[in-house]
Motif scaffolding. Structure first.
Motif, PDB file in Angstrom:
ATOM      1  N   ALA A  88     -58.007 -15.465   5.161  1.00 35.42           N
ATOM      2  CA  ALA A  88     -57.272 -16.727   5.586  1.00 35.42           C
ATOM      3  C   ALA A  88     -57.984 -18.237   4.903  1.00 35.42           C
ATOM      4  N   GLY A  89     -57.181 -18.984   4.216  1.00 29.35           N
ATOM      5  CA  GLY A  89     -57.579 -20.060   3.915  1.00 29.35           C
ATOM      6  C   GLY A  89     -58.154 -20.215   2.334  1.00 29.35           C
ATOM      7  N   SER A  90     -58.136 -19.233   1.571  1.00 30.67           N
ATOM      8  CA  SER A  90     -58.554 -19.311   0.366  1.00 30.67           C
ATOM      9  C   SER A  90     -58.115 -17.931  -0.428  1.00 30.67           C
ATOM     10  N   LEU A  91     -58.205 -18.170  -1.575  1.00 31.86           N
ATOM     11  CA  LEU A  91     -57.648 -17.020  -2.777  1.00 31.86           C
ATOM     12  C   LEU A  91     -58.943 -16.664  -3.558  1.00 31.86           C
ATOM     13  N   ARG A  92     -59.091 -15.401  -3.628  1.00 27.95           N
ATOM     14  CA  ARG A  92     -60.385 -14.862  -4.538  1.00 27.95           C
ATOM     15  C   ARG A  92     -59.985 -15.366  -6.017  1.00 27.95           C
ATOM     16  N   THR A  93     -61.179 -15.445  -6.430  1.00 31.75           N
ATOM     17  CA  THR A  93     -61.097 -15.985  -8.098  1.00 31.75           C
ATOM     18  C   THR A  93     -60.595 -14.941  -8.768  1.00 31.75           C
ATOM     19  N   VAL A  94     -59.774 -15.088  -9.786  1.00 33.93           N
ATOM     20  CA  VAL A  94     -59.249 -14.050 -10.703  1.00 33.93           C
ATOM     21  C   VAL A  94     -60.010 -14.455 -12.026  1.00 33.93           C
ATOM     22  N   ILE A  95     -60.632 -13.539 -12.695  1.00 35.94           N
ATOM     23  CA  ILE A  95     -61.354 -13.563 -14.047  1.00 35.94           C
ATOM     24  C   ILE A  95     -60.437 -13.068 -14.997  1.00 35.94           C
ATOM     25  N   ILE A  96     -60.265 -14.064 -16.010  1.00 38.22           N
ATOM     26  CA  ILE A  96     -59.185 -13.546 -17.150  1.00 38.22           C
ATOM     27  C   ILE A  96     -59.958 -13.475 -18.517  1.00 38.22           C
ATOM     28  N   PRO A  97     -60.136 -12.506 -19.321  1.00 37.52           N
ATOM     29  CA  PRO A  97     -60.563 -12.481 -20.425  1.00 37.52           C
ATOM     30  C   PRO A  97     -59.947 -13.532 -21.307  1.00 37.52           C
ATOM     31  N   GLU A  98     -60.618 -14.390 -22.124  1.00 34.61           N
ATOM     32  CA  GLU A  98     -60.054 -15.644 -22.794  1.00 34.61           C
ATOM     33  C   GLU A  98     -59.061 -15.150 -24.014  1.00 34.61           C
ATOM     34  N   ASN A  99     -59.302 -13.816 -24.587  1.00 33.06           N
ATOM     35  CA  ASN A  99     -58.602 -13.421 -25.518  1.00 33.06           C
ATOM     36  C   ASN A  99     -57.165 -12.772 -25.399  1.00 33.06           C
ATOM     37  N   THR A 100     -57.031 -12.614 -23.812  1.00 36.06           N
ATOM     38  CA  THR A 100     -55.784 -12.089 -23.369  1.00 36.06           C
ATOM     39  C   THR A 100     -54.580 -12.638 -23.943  1.00 36.06           C
ATOM     40  N   MET A 101     -54.340 -13.777 -24.072  1.00 35.85           N
ATOM     41  CA  MET A 101     -53.258 -14.415 -24.520  1.00 35.85           C
ATOM     42  C   MET A 101     -52.896 -13.926 -25.980  1.00 35.85           C
ATOM     43  N   ASP A 102     -54.093 -14.310 -26.976  1.00 36.43           N
ATOM     44  CA  ASP A 102     -53.750 -14.023 -28.278  1.00 36.43           C
ATOM     45  C   ASP A 102     -53.411 -12.542 -28.463  1.00 36.43           C
ATOM     46  N   VAL A 103     -53.987 -11.446 -27.729  1.00 34.56           N
ATOM     47  CA  VAL A 103     -53.788 -10.350 -28.038  1.00 34.56           C
ATOM     48  C   VAL A 103     -52.484  -9.926 -27.521  1.00 34.56           C
ATOM     49  N   PHE A 104     -51.922 -10.531 -26.360  1.00 33.83           N
ATOM     50  CA  PHE A 104     -50.593 -10.258 -25.987  1.00 33.83           C
ATOM     51  C   PHE A 104     -49.554 -10.573 -27.064  1.00 33.83           C
ATOM     52  N   LEU A 105     -49.742 -12.103 -27.369  1.00 36.02           N
ATOM     53  CA  LEU A 105     -48.920 -12.552 -28.634  1.00 36.02           C
ATOM     54  C   LEU A 105     -48.789 -11.584 -29.636  1.00 36.02           C
ATOM     55  N   GLN A 106     -49.798 -10.980 -30.119  1.00 35.45           N
ATOM     56  CA  GLN A 106     -49.863 -10.232 -31.286  1.00 35.45           C
ATOM     57  C   GLN A 106     -48.955  -8.878 -30.831  1.00 35.45           C
ATOM     58  N   LEU A 107     -49.241  -8.416 -29.709  1.00 33.63           N
ATOM     59  CA  LEU A 107     -48.427  -7.265 -29.319  1.00 33.63           C
ATOM     60  C   LEU A 107     -46.936  -7.655 -29.215  1.00 33.63           C
ATOM     61  N   ALA A 108     -46.308  -8.929 -28.947  1.00 38.33           N
ATOM     62  CA  ALA A 108     -45.291  -9.366 -28.698  1.00 38.33           C
ATOM     63  C   ALA A 108     -44.461  -9.929 -29.938  1.00 38.33           C
ATOM     64  N   GLN A 109     -45.347  -9.993 -31.048  1.00 38.15           N
ATOM     65  CA  GLN A 109     -45.125 -10.687 -32.375  1.00 38.15           C
ATOM     66  C   GLN A 109     -43.424 -10.274 -32.743  1.00 38.15           C
ATOM     67  N   SER A 110     -43.506  -8.971 -33.081  1.00 40.12           N
ATOM     68  CA  SER A 110     -42.018  -8.617 -33.445  1.00 40.12           C
ATOM     69  C   SER A 110     -40.691  -8.944 -32.639  1.00 40.12           C
ATOM     70  N   ASN A 111     -41.184  -8.762 -31.240  1.00 37.11           N
ATOM     71  CA  ASN A 111     -39.908  -9.338 -30.423  1.00 37.11           C
ATOM     72  C   ASN A 111     -39.644 -10.766 -30.541  1.00 37.11           C
ATOM     73  N   THR A 112     -40.810 -11.668 -30.625  1.00 41.79           N
ATOM     74  CA  THR A 112     -40.912 -13.001 -30.631  1.00 41.79           C
ATOM     75  C   THR A 112     -39.908 -13.323 -31.812  1.00 41.79           C
ATOM     76  N   LEU A 113     -40.258 -12.552 -32.830  1.00 43.41           N
ATOM     77  CA  LEU A 113     -39.502 -13.019 -34.295  1.00 43.41           C
ATOM     78  C   LEU A 113     -37.896 -12.875 -34.088  1.00 43.41           C
ATOM     79  N   LYS A 114     -37.686 -11.836 -32.979  1.00 50.30           N
ATOM     80  CA  LYS A 114     -36.479 -11.691 -33.028  1.00 50.30           C
ATOM     81  C   LYS A 114     -35.677 -12.483 -31.915  1.00 50.30           C
ATOM     82  N   ASN A 115     -36.424 -13.641 -31.332  1.00 48.74           N
ATOM     83  CA  ASN A 115     -36.284 -14.089 -30.048  1.00 48.74           C
ATOM     84  C   ASN A 115     -35.902 -13.462 -28.830  1.00 48.74           C
ATOM     85  N   ILE A 116     -36.866 -12.285 -28.657  1.00 51.54           N
ATOM     86  CA  ILE A 116     -36.721 -11.484 -27.559  1.00 51.54           C
ATOM     87  C   ILE A 116     -38.042 -11.447 -26.769  1.00 51.54           C
ATOM     88  N   GLU A 117     -37.893 -11.590 -25.486  1.00 47.21           N
ATOM     89  CA  GLU A 117     -39.089 -11.636 -24.590  1.00 47.21           C
ATOM     90  C   GLU A 117     -39.806 -10.521 -24.532  1.00 47.21           C
TER      91      GLU A 117
END
Length: 412
Positions: free
Chosen positions: A236-265
């Protein structure tokens, strides 16, 4: 109930009252009929995973609360869900686990915590008596200094070496302030304590006012912790800290690239584990999915669950792209994230906007947005009010350049 405030501003209560407070935390959990009942069973599985980690690490208060929440959910609250009659087989298995494993473990934890709290209470009383003795000696010395030069008489000798030996090993260990809402010991200043509430209480909770008598949580200062107002938060009163690997977003964008080029989420599930009261995102699970320029729907959820069960992972949120838009949460995104945050208060929504090279880390505002979206019955894209804010940038996350995200791509 005697009650006071110590020099750190913390309310203090006796051992039995501390246990009632923990039990009360464990009893507070609600079931939303609009959330599929299967989500609660998944949440229960992850609840036990976290409780077992806390138990292994010796964080007995957090373990006790989660075991209590598990029992409260599956013995009492889940029965109110309209889909409850459909899951009788699961109920039977869970009831057997509660009887044979969870309840005995919880009772052992209760006994261990009570023993610790009693030692801390006795030490508190000893410290208080020692302080009284020191104060008496200081007062005697003040009087002697004030009247010693003019008084020629003699009086009873008061020893000047009043001192109480305190064993340093018995000094009270500070409880988790976020967990106990600054509840530590009892005090000298008697005030009436209203006890209200009801819920599942294990044997030993009963007192003179009845088995369902539960103390109200005292007020506390949230200035030093991320705000979280909902009463069903683990801490109560606090949220536990969430640790995120810094490369998470770059890795995910690479996985999504083919969809992104087609304008698909593209979307993925963020999963990981608990350690030392922090949540670590370790995996992105990419499920089979169907996407459009402004939406993405997952398929075959049971495949996601299988991966999590095999690798002992808990759900910590989700990540998705906005191929041609900025990083924000649409009305559909708000409803999607609501189900994550209701199950895990710390759950985050990461939105990657490659066109604008921006990333957003969002949560629903705990004091308004979460309840508002939970009660909204509209579907599809629809307008929501801008004020008060329905979502906000997460304040409880931490990027870690040393850690690397792992990927499980179920599309292949």
């Amino acid at each position: 109930m005697a009650k006071a405030v110590n020099n750190m501003g913390m309310s203090i209560v006796e051992p039995q009252e501390r246990m009632r407070f923990l039990s009360n935390h464990g009893n507070i959990i609600e079931v939303d009929a609009n959330v599929p009942v299967t989500r609660y069973y998944r949440s229960g599985t992850e609840m036990l995973r976290m409780a077992n980690v806390y138990l292994t690490e010796g964080n007995h208060e957090n373990a006790f609360i989660l075991y209590m929440k598990y029992m409260t959910l599956f013995i009492e609250k889940i029965r109110s869900h309209p889909e409850y009659p459909k899951i009788k087989a699961e109920v039977k298995v869970i009831n057997k686990r509660i009887k044979e494993e969870i309840m005995p473990t919880t009772e052992k934890l209760r006994a261990k915590l009570l023993e610790r709290y009693q030692k801390e209470y006795e030490q508190f009383l000893a410290n208080k008596e020692a302080e009284k003795a020191r104060e008496l000696e200081r007062e005697r010395q003040r009087r002697a200094t004030a009247g010693g030069s003019s008084s020629g008489g003699s009086g009873a000798h008061i020893p000047t070496n009043l001192h109480v030996q305190i064993d340093p090993s018995m000094q009270p260990s500070a409880p988790d302030l976020g967990l106990l809402d600054k509840v530590v010991y009892p005090s000298d200043f008697p005030t009436g304590t209203n006890r209200a509430g009801s819920g599942l209480l294990l044997p030993g909770d009963a007192d003179k006012e009845g088995a369902k008598s539960i103390s109200k949580p005292p007020s506390f200062d949230r200035n030093q912790k991320p705000h979280y107002e909902r009463s069903d938060s683990l801490l109560a009163g606090s949220l536990r800290t969430v640790i995120i690997p810094e490369n998470t977003m770059d890795v995910f964008l690479q996985l999504a690239q083919s969809n992104t080029l087609k304008n698909i989420e593209t979307c993925g599930i963020l999963a990981g584990h608990l350690a030392q009261n922090r949540l670590f995102i370790t995996h992105i699970i990419i499920p089979k999915q169907q996407g459009t320029p402004d939406s993405c729907n997952t398929m075959n959820e049971e495949e996601i669950f299988d991966v999590q069960d095999q690798q002992n992972l808990i759900t910590l949120g989700w990540i998705h792209t906005h191929p041609s838009q900025t990083a924000f949460l649409s009305s559909v995104d708000l409803h999607t994230h609501c189900s994550y945050q209701m199950m895990m208060p710390e759950a985050i929504a990461i939105v990657c906007a490659p066109k604008y090279k921006t990333t957003g880390f969002f949560i629903l505002t705990p004091d308004y947005g979460l309840d508002y979206i939970a009660q909204c019955r509209q579907t599809g894209f629809h307008p929501h009010p801008n004020e008060p804010r329905l979502y906000m940038e997460s304040q409880h996350i931490q990027l870690d350049a040393q850690r690397k995200i792992q990927v499980v791509d179920l599309r292949r």
